[in-house]
Design a protein around this motif. Structure first.
Motif, PDB file in Angstrom:
ATOM      1  N   THR A  10      -1.396   2.694  -3.006  1.00 31.51           N
ATOM      2  CA  THR A  10      -1.781   2.305  -1.652  1.00 31.51           C
ATOM      3  C   THR A  10      -1.846   3.508  -0.721  1.00 31.51           C
ATOM      4  OG1 THR A  10       0.513   1.843  -1.071  1.00 31.51           O
ATOM      5  CG2 THR A  10      -0.811  -0.009  -1.871  1.00 31.51           C
ATOM      6  N   VAL A  11      -2.507   3.287   0.414  1.00 30.44           N
ATOM      7  CA  VAL A  11      -2.666   4.336   1.411  1.00 30.44           C
ATOM      8  C   VAL A  11      -2.614   3.706   2.803  1.00 30.44           C
ATOM      9  CG1 VAL A  11      -5.187   4.220   1.290  1.00 30.44           C
ATOM     10  CG2 VAL A  11      -4.102   6.283   2.113  1.00 30.44           C
ATOM     11  N   VAL A  56      -4.081   3.292   6.274  1.00 27.33           N
ATOM     12  CA  VAL A  56      -5.391   3.521   6.890  1.00 27.33           C
ATOM     13  C   VAL A  56      -5.326   3.535   8.412  1.00 27.33           C
ATOM     14  CG1 VAL A  56      -6.782   2.720   4.959  1.00 27.33           C
ATOM     15  CG2 VAL A  56      -6.029   1.075   6.687  1.00 27.33           C
ATOM     16  N   VAL A 109      -1.698  -0.874   5.531  1.00 30.65           N
ATOM     17  CA  VAL A 109      -1.759  -0.278   4.198  1.00 30.65           C
ATOM     18  C   VAL A 109      -2.712  -1.083   3.309  1.00 30.65           C
ATOM     19  CG1 VAL A 109      -0.368   0.352   2.189  1.00 30.65           C
ATOM     20  CG2 VAL A 109       0.613   0.514   4.481  1.00 30.65           C
ATOM     21  N   VAL A 110      -3.570  -0.365   2.584  1.00 35.98           N
ATOM     22  CA  VAL A 110      -4.536  -0.998   1.677  1.00 35.98           C
ATOM     23  C   VAL A 110      -4.539  -0.254   0.342  1.00 35.98           C
ATOM     24  CG1 VAL A 110      -6.015  -1.759   3.585  1.00 35.98           C
ATOM     25  CG2 VAL A 110      -6.509   0.409   2.423  1.00 35.98           C
ATOM     26  N   SER A 161      -5.788   2.185  -2.426  1.00 35.04           N
ATOM     27  CA  SER A 161      -6.495   3.455  -2.204  1.00 35.04           C
ATOM     28  C   SER A 161      -7.985   3.370  -2.524  1.00 35.04           C
ATOM     29  CB  SER A 161      -5.839   4.575  -3.009  1.00 35.04           C
ATOM     30  OG  SER A 161      -5.817   4.247  -4.378  1.00 35.04           O
ATOM     31  N   ALA A 197      -9.851   2.239   0.653  1.00 32.04           N
ATOM     32  CA  ALA A 197      -9.408   2.830   1.920  1.00 32.04           C
ATOM     33  C   ALA A 197     -10.586   3.202   2.818  1.00 32.04           C
ATOM     34  CB  ALA A 197      -8.533   4.044   1.665  1.00 32.04           C
ATOM     35  N   GLU A 198     -11.607   3.821   2.267  1.00 37.35           N
ATOM     36  CA  GLU A 198     -12.755   4.228   3.085  1.00 37.35           C
ATOM     37  C   GLU A 198     -13.470   3.010   3.658  1.00 37.35           C
ATOM     38  OE1 GLU A 198     -16.905   6.690   2.554  1.00 37.35           O
ATOM     39  OE2 GLU A 198     -15.209   7.225   1.280  1.00 37.35           O
ATOM     40  N   ALA A 207     -12.098   0.110   4.218  1.00 42.87           N
ATOM     41  CA  ALA A 207     -11.197  -0.477   5.217  1.00 42.87           C
ATOM     42  C   ALA A 207     -11.307   0.254   6.550  1.00 42.87           C
ATOM     43  CB  ALA A 207      -9.765  -0.448   4.711  1.00 42.87           C
ATOM     44  N   ARG A 208     -11.325   1.582   6.508  1.00 43.45           N
ATOM     45  CA  ARG A 208     -11.471   2.347   7.752  1.00 43.45           C
ATOM     46  C   ARG A 208     -12.795   2.024   8.434  1.00 43.45           C
ATOM     47  NH1 ARG A 208      -9.298   6.488   4.346  1.00 43.45           N
ATOM     48  NH2 ARG A 208      -7.105   6.831   4.867  1.00 43.45           N
TER      49      ARG A 208
END
Length: 70
Positions: free
Chosen positions: A4-5, A7, A50-51, A53, A56-57, A59-60
C-alpha cells in the motif's frame, strides 16, 4: 490488499473520509488511517488515505478531478 501507499494526508479525518468516498465510487480499495482516539477526538492529528500501490496514480487522479487534491 497488496503493498500500500499513502496518496493523501489531511488535517482532519472527515476530509480523508470524503476523499475515501470518491475513491470507493471509482471502485478503488481504500483505507483511512487516523489517530482520532476511535472517534473520541474527531479533529485529531490528521488522517492518511491509503490505497494499493498498483492503483495509486489512478487514485490521485480521481482525487484531483474531484477537487480534493491540487
Amino acid at each position: 490488499m497488496s503493498e500500500t501507499v499513502v496518496v493523501a494526508v489531511f488535517a482532519h479525518r472527515f476530509q480523508a473520509d470524503l476523499a475515501a468516498g470518491y475513491l470507493e465510487d471509482a471502485d478503488i480499495p481504500v483505507v483511512v488511517f487516523a489517530d482520532d482516539g476511535g472517534g473520541a477526538y474527531p479533529l485529531g492529528t490528521g488522517a492518511q488515505v491509503v490505497v494499493p500501490s498498483e492503483v495509486a496514480e489512478w487514485a490521485r487522479d480521481v482525487l484531483v478531478r474531484a477537487g480534493v487534491l491540487d
